[in-house]
Structures are given as C-alpha cells and as structure tokens.
Design a protein around this motif. Structure first.
Motif, PDB file in Angstrom:
ATOM      1  N   VAL A 192       1.172  -1.360  -0.111  1.00  0.00           N
ATOM      2  CA  VAL A 192      -0.007   0.051  -0.120  1.00  0.00           C
ATOM      3  C   VAL A 192       0.995   1.260  -0.422  1.00  0.00           C
ATOM      4  O   VAL A 192       1.900   1.285   1.379  1.00  0.00           O
ATOM      5  CB  VAL A 192      -1.069  -0.064   0.959  1.00  0.00           C
ATOM      6  CG1 VAL A 192      -2.115   1.442   0.870  1.00  0.00           C
ATOM      7  CG2 VAL A 192      -1.672  -1.441   1.266  1.00  0.00           C
ATOM      8  N   ALA A 193       0.694   1.753  -0.811  1.00  0.00           N
ATOM      9  CA  ALA A 193       1.458   3.424  -1.143  1.00  0.00           C
ATOM     10  C   ALA A 193       0.828   4.498  -0.287  1.00  0.00           C
ATOM     11  O   ALA A 193      -0.803   4.609  -1.409  1.00  0.00           O
ATOM     12  CB  ALA A 193       1.952   3.958  -2.303  1.00  0.00           C
ATOM     13  N   VAL A 194       1.203   5.361   0.254  1.00  0.00           N
ATOM     14  CA  VAL A 194       0.524   6.245   1.468  1.00  0.00           C
ATOM     15  C   VAL A 194       1.018   8.163   0.725  1.00  0.00           C
ATOM     16  O   VAL A 194       2.000   7.602   1.311  1.00  0.00           O
ATOM     17  CB  VAL A 194       0.251   6.042   2.444  1.00  0.00           C
ATOM     18  CG1 VAL A 194      -0.764   6.956   3.334  1.00  0.00           C
ATOM     19  CG2 VAL A 194      -0.026   4.750   2.666  1.00  0.00           C
ATOM     20  N   ALA A 195       1.117   8.420   0.538  1.00  0.00           N
ATOM     21  CA  ALA A 195       1.328  10.084   0.705  1.00  0.00           C
ATOM     22  C   ALA A 195       0.265  10.875   1.777  1.00  0.00           C
ATOM     23  O   ALA A 195      -1.240  10.685   2.088  1.00  0.00           O
ATOM     24  CB  ALA A 195       1.217  10.690  -0.500  1.00  0.00           C
ATOM     25  N   CYS A 196       0.321  11.626   2.211  1.00  0.00           N
ATOM     26  CA  CYS A 196       0.384  12.970   3.237  1.00  0.00           C
ATOM     27  C   CYS A 196       1.178  13.616   4.109  1.00  0.00           C
ATOM     28  O   CYS A 196       2.603  13.678   3.645  1.00  0.00           O
ATOM     29  CB  CYS A 196       0.432  11.521   4.863  1.00  0.00           C
ATOM     30  SG  CYS A 196       2.049  11.127   5.897  1.00  0.00           S
ATOM     31  N   SER A 197       0.722  14.966   4.251  1.00  0.00           N
ATOM     32  CA  SER A 197       1.343  15.900   4.510  1.00  0.00           C
ATOM     33  C   SER A 197       1.988  15.356   5.667  1.00  0.00           C
ATOM     34  O   SER A 197       1.675  14.815   6.884  1.00  0.00           O
ATOM     35  CB  SER A 197       0.334  16.662   4.897  1.00  0.00           C
ATOM     36  OG  SER A 197      -0.205  17.199   5.500  1.00  0.00           O
ATOM     37  N   GLU A 198       2.743  16.507   6.810  1.00  0.00           N
ATOM     38  CA  GLU A 198       3.886  16.530   7.649  1.00  0.00           C
ATOM     39  C   GLU A 198       2.783  15.450   8.874  1.00  0.00           C
ATOM     40  O   GLU A 198       3.150  15.075   9.903  1.00  0.00           O
ATOM     41  CB  GLU A 198       4.896  17.484   8.272  1.00  0.00           C
ATOM     42  CG  GLU A 198       5.286  17.148   8.475  1.00  0.00           C
ATOM     43  CD  GLU A 198       6.240  17.883   9.705  1.00  0.00           C
ATOM     44  OE1 GLU A 198       6.988  17.860  10.221  1.00  0.00           O
ATOM     45  OE2 GLU A 198       6.266  19.462   8.987  1.00  0.00           O
ATOM     46  N   GLY A 199       2.024  16.875   9.097  1.00  0.00           N
ATOM     47  CA  GLY A 199       0.732  17.267  10.263  1.00  0.00           C
ATOM     48  C   GLY A 199       0.041  15.372  10.969  1.00  0.00           C
ATOM     49  O   GLY A 199       0.505  14.491  11.814  1.00  0.00           O
ATOM     50  N   PHE A 200      -0.138  14.509   9.065  1.00  0.00           N
ATOM     51  CA  PHE A 200      -0.319  13.331   9.451  1.00  0.00           C
ATOM     52  C   PHE A 200       0.820  12.205   9.847  1.00  0.00           C
ATOM     53  O   PHE A 200       0.158  11.007   9.796  1.00  0.00           O
ATOM     54  CB  PHE A 200      -1.134  12.487   8.204  1.00  0.00           C
ATOM     55  CG  PHE A 200      -2.106  13.867   8.235  1.00  0.00           C
ATOM     56  CD1 PHE A 200      -3.415  13.210   8.433  1.00  0.00           C
ATOM     57  CD2 PHE A 200      -2.302  15.009   7.375  1.00  0.00           C
ATOM     58  CE1 PHE A 200      -5.008  14.490   8.017  1.00  0.00           C
ATOM     59  CE2 PHE A 200      -3.684  15.850   6.840  1.00  0.00           C
ATOM     60  CZ  PHE A 200      -4.933  15.069   7.050  1.00  0.00           C
ATOM     61  N   ALA A 201       1.501  12.746   9.723  1.00  0.00           N
ATOM     62  CA  ALA A 201       2.509  11.659   9.394  1.00  0.00           C
ATOM     63  C   ALA A 201       3.311  11.972  10.970  1.00  0.00           C
ATOM     64  O   ALA A 201       3.953  10.571  11.425  1.00  0.00           O
ATOM     65  CB  ALA A 201       4.247  12.122   8.898  1.00  0.00           C
ATOM     66  N   ARG A 202       3.000  12.468  11.440  1.00  0.00           N
ATOM     67  CA  ARG A 202       3.779  12.637  12.586  1.00  0.00           C
ATOM     68  C   ARG A 202       2.870  11.080  13.596  1.00  0.00           C
ATOM     69  O   ARG A 202       3.643  10.275  14.643  1.00  0.00           O
ATOM     70  CB  ARG A 202       2.814  13.737  13.486  1.00  0.00           C
ATOM     71  CG  ARG A 202       3.664  14.808  14.728  1.00  0.00           C
ATOM     72  CD  ARG A 202       3.211  16.073  15.517  1.00  0.00           C
ATOM     73  NE  ARG A 202       3.621  16.189  16.388  1.00  0.00           N
ATOM     74  CZ  ARG A 202       3.360  15.889  18.162  1.00  0.00           C
ATOM     75  NH1 ARG A 202       1.734  15.526  18.136  1.00  0.00           N
ATOM     76  NH2 ARG A 202       3.686  16.531  18.937  1.00  0.00           N
ATOM     77  N   ARG A 203       1.162  11.236  13.859  1.00  0.00           N
ATOM     78  CA  ARG A 203       1.259  10.329  14.761  1.00  0.00           C
ATOM     79  C   ARG A 203       0.136   8.841  13.530  1.00  0.00           C
ATOM     80  O   ARG A 203      -0.052   7.676  13.731  1.00  0.00           O
ATOM     81  CB  ARG A 203       0.662  10.756  15.580  1.00  0.00           C
ATOM     82  CG  ARG A 203       1.276  10.643  17.200  1.00  0.00           C
ATOM     83  CD  ARG A 203       0.708  10.772  18.268  1.00  0.00           C
ATOM     84  NE  ARG A 203       1.598  11.074  19.085  1.00  0.00           N
ATOM     85  CZ  ARG A 203       2.153  12.053  20.181  1.00  0.00           C
ATOM     86  NH1 ARG A 203       1.594  13.352  19.582  1.00  0.00           N
ATOM     87  NH2 ARG A 203       3.066  11.700  20.976  1.00  0.00           N
ATOM     88  N   VAL A 204      -0.448   9.873  13.171  1.00  0.00           N
ATOM     89  CA  VAL A 204      -1.827   9.511  12.635  1.00  0.00           C
ATOM     90  C   VAL A 204      -2.071   8.006  11.400  1.00  0.00           C
ATOM     91  O   VAL A 204      -2.701   7.255  11.765  1.00  0.00           O
ATOM     92  CB  VAL A 204      -3.121  10.379  12.142  1.00  0.00           C
ATOM     93  CG1 VAL A 204      -4.045   9.709  11.326  1.00  0.00           C
ATOM     94  CG2 VAL A 204      -3.079  11.626  13.304  1.00  0.00           C
ATOM     95  N   VAL A 205      -1.201   8.380  10.519  1.00  0.00           N
ATOM     96  CA  VAL A 205      -0.653   7.763   9.552  1.00  0.00           C
ATOM     97  C   VAL A 205      -0.125   6.005  10.047  1.00  0.00           C
ATOM     98  O   VAL A 205      -0.688   5.777  10.051  1.00  0.00           O
ATOM     99  CB  VAL A 205      -0.518   8.575   8.506  1.00  0.00           C
ATOM    100  CG1 VAL A 205       0.180   7.455   7.457  1.00  0.00           C
ATOM    101  CG2 VAL A 205      -1.276   8.816   7.436  1.00  0.00           C
ATOM    102  N   PRO A 206       1.276   6.621  10.811  1.00  0.00           N
ATOM    103  CA  PRO A 206       1.716   5.679  10.996  1.00  0.00           C
ATOM    104  C   PRO A 206       1.014   4.282  12.557  1.00  0.00           C
ATOM    105  O   PRO A 206       1.560   3.088  11.807  1.00  0.00           O
ATOM    106  CB  PRO A 206       3.467   5.774  11.472  1.00  0.00           C
ATOM    107  CG  PRO A 206       3.071   7.482  11.864  1.00  0.00           C
ATOM    108  CD  PRO A 206       1.998   7.429  10.487  1.00  0.00           C
ATOM    109  N   GLY A 207       0.436   5.228  12.638  1.00  0.00           N
ATOM    110  CA  GLY A 207      -0.442   5.096  14.115  1.00  0.00           C
ATOM    111  C   GLY A 207      -1.279   3.204  13.198  1.00  0.00           C
ATOM    112  O   GLY A 207      -1.572   2.637  13.833  1.00  0.00           O
ATOM    113  N   ALA A 208      -1.713   3.721  12.337  1.00  0.00           N
ATOM    114  CA  ALA A 208      -2.896   3.215  11.493  1.00  0.00           C
ATOM    115  C   ALA A 208      -1.922   2.091  10.421  1.00  0.00           C
ATOM    116  O   ALA A 208      -2.580   0.562  10.979  1.00  0.00           O
ATOM    117  CB  ALA A 208      -3.872   4.319  10.510  1.00  0.00           C
TER     118      ALA A 208
END
Length: 306
Positions: free
Chosen positions: A95-111
């Motif tokens: 799965v390839a994901v792109a996100c802006s930095e705020g989402f990369a802080r906890r939300v996306v890696p936690g998911a």
C-alpha cells in the motif's frame, strides 16, 4: 512494456507536461510524432482535447475526462504487468500512501502499525509531501491513498472522508497559557509566533483571521517543518500552531509542551481529508487500509462531507 495505446500514452504525457516539446523529451520521440497522434486521437473522438496556447497546452473539459480514464488505465496496466512478471497477484499486498507532515506525526503511522498487527504480510510505502503534492500523487495513481489538508471542493480525487480540524497553539509546559482551554487569535498574537510559510493552508487562514481582527503579526520564526517548531517552543522561543488531529494529548507532557485550542471561525475553512483516485477500484489491502484510516480520522471530530 507499453500496453496502453500509443496515442493515449502521448496524450498523458502532454497533459502532464503541458507541452508537446517537453513530452517529446520525456518520451524520447519526435514532437511531430506526438502531434500526429494527438490529432488522430482528437479526430477519432470528434472533440478537441487540448486548448493550444502560445506557451503550452491545457486539457479541455473532454480532455480532463479522458485524462482520468487514462490515469486509471495506466495504474491498472502497471499492476497487471507486475503481476505477470512476478507471477503473484492477490497475495501481493503493498500500500502506497502520501500524507502531509501533520498526518505523518502519529495518525498515519499509527494506522499502519494497527493494520499490520491484523495483516502482517502487508507492506507500506509512505511519502511525506506538501498537501497539494499528496493530492496530485493520488490523482495520478502514484499512491493508493492520501491523507492531507484541503480547502474548498476537490474535483480531481475521490474524497473518502472530510473532517474540520480544530487548530491548537503549542506552548511550553508552565507557560501562562498552558492551563487555558481556549484562547482568542488576539491573545495568541500577543506572543512570539512560529508560523508556516505563506503557501501553507494554516498560514493562509491565520493571515486572513489576523486581517479580519486588525492584528499585525511579524513571525519570530517561519518554518514549514514541525520538528523545528516544536523545539523552538520547548526552548522558549515562542508559540506555534498545529492541527488537532485527535493525537495531541498523546505524550504531550513528555514532549515538554501543552496544547490550547485557538478559537476563531476562520480555521473551520480547512478540512482533513482521506483521498483516493477517482473511478479506481483499489486493491484489497489499500481499500481496507483506507477504511481504517477514515475510521481513525473521524472521531472525535464531526465529518462534514464524503
């Protein structure tokens, strides 16, 4: 290996670059060959696909619709070629994901971590990019899903979830504002501020709010990256702003900061969105991860659109 028709491949590259000559350089073919294929495609369809300008070309409405189809075809073709080459199909779960930095802080890696606990054979690729670039990558099929901020309607992607995100001030522990639940924009601007650059959505809204309130602000620090802003706050340099994606209370004390919501309606113009490619049927793993990400983004905020 080229499975997409030549005329469609040439059309895609001209649409991407906005120029026949630039597309010719990328594809390593003569510009005249590209022009002939574009003309043949337009004649076959019966409508113009580009508006010709002195310094480039832009797609027409019909061209825009064809572009979406061509992008989906390109993505599906690449997936098929990879499956044929490797002999693997449904068991390949990347799965390839792109996100802006705020989402990369906890939300996306936690998911991602939660998803891998259930499906340990899934591999992720994460691109941390500016918000517009995250949207572009999902629109063009470079990634499967994007988590980013947006202002206004999005026409080039499917918005799986859109949530208005409050904005919070990051203050040092022990700061005079640290025990407050909310502060006004005027109270915020009474302190030295670390702000993003003028091209960021949060800064754009902040500047509008300050103008509406008649506030004059000269930032103490202008920086788009979160890590330097946090260190600036911890070191007593001033206050910064961050979107409250529901993860701010996690570890706040250990970070040496506190969070105080900034009360101003201007910030309600920005949404946190989960985006996928228009018209594309996502592979199983990407579809399941998108569903998980949507579920994590919604609470405790209020969804405002699909």
């Amino acid at each position: 290996m080229q499975l997409v028709p030549v005329s469609l491949a040439y059309f895609l590259e001209v649409a991407r670059t906005g120029s026949v000559s630039e597309a010719a350089q990328v594809l390593n073919v003569a510009p005249s060959a590209i022009s002939r294929q574009i003309a043949k495609l337009e004649a076959g369809i019966g409508v113009p696909l580009f508006v010709r300008h002195p310094r480039g070309m832009t797609v027409t409405d019909a061209g825009s619709r064809l572009l979406g189809h061509a992008r989906r075809s390109e993505v599906e073709t690449a997936a098929l070629v990879e499956e044929l080459r490797t002999g693997r199909g449904a068991d390949v779960r990347t799965v390839a994901v792109a996100c802006s930095e705020g989402f990369a802080r906890r939300v996306v890696p936690g998911a991602m971590a939660a998803f891998r606990r259930a499906y340990p054979d899934v591999t992720f690729r994460l691109d941390i990019v500016p918000r517009q670039e995250a949207t572009r990558r999902v629109a063009e099929g470079i990634v499967d899903v994007a988590a980013t901020y947006a202002m206004g309607p999005q026409h080039d992607v499917r918005v799986e979830c859109a949530v208005v995100i409050p904005v919070a001030a990051i203050v040092p522990v022990g700061h005079e504002l640290a025990d407050r639940r909310r502060i006004t924009l005027a109270e915020l601007c009474a302190h030295p501020l670390a702000l993003g650059s003028a091209g960021t959505s949060q800064r754009e809204l902040f500047d509008i709010g300050a103008q509406l309130e008649g506030l004059t602000v000269r930032p103490a620090l202008v920086c788009d990256a979160l890590a330097p802003q946090y260190e600036f706050v911890r070191s007593g340099g001033g206050i910064a702003l961050v979107g409250d994606l529901g993860d701010l209370d996690e570890g706040a004390a250990t970070e040496g900061v506190a969070y105080v919501h900034v009360d101003h309606p201007v910030f309600r113009q920005r949404e946190a969105q989960v985006q996928t490619m228009l018209g594309r049927r996502l592979p199983w793993a990407a579809a399941q991860f998108t569903e998980l990400l949507v579920g994590r983004l919604r609470p405790p905020h209020t969804a405002v659109g699909q």
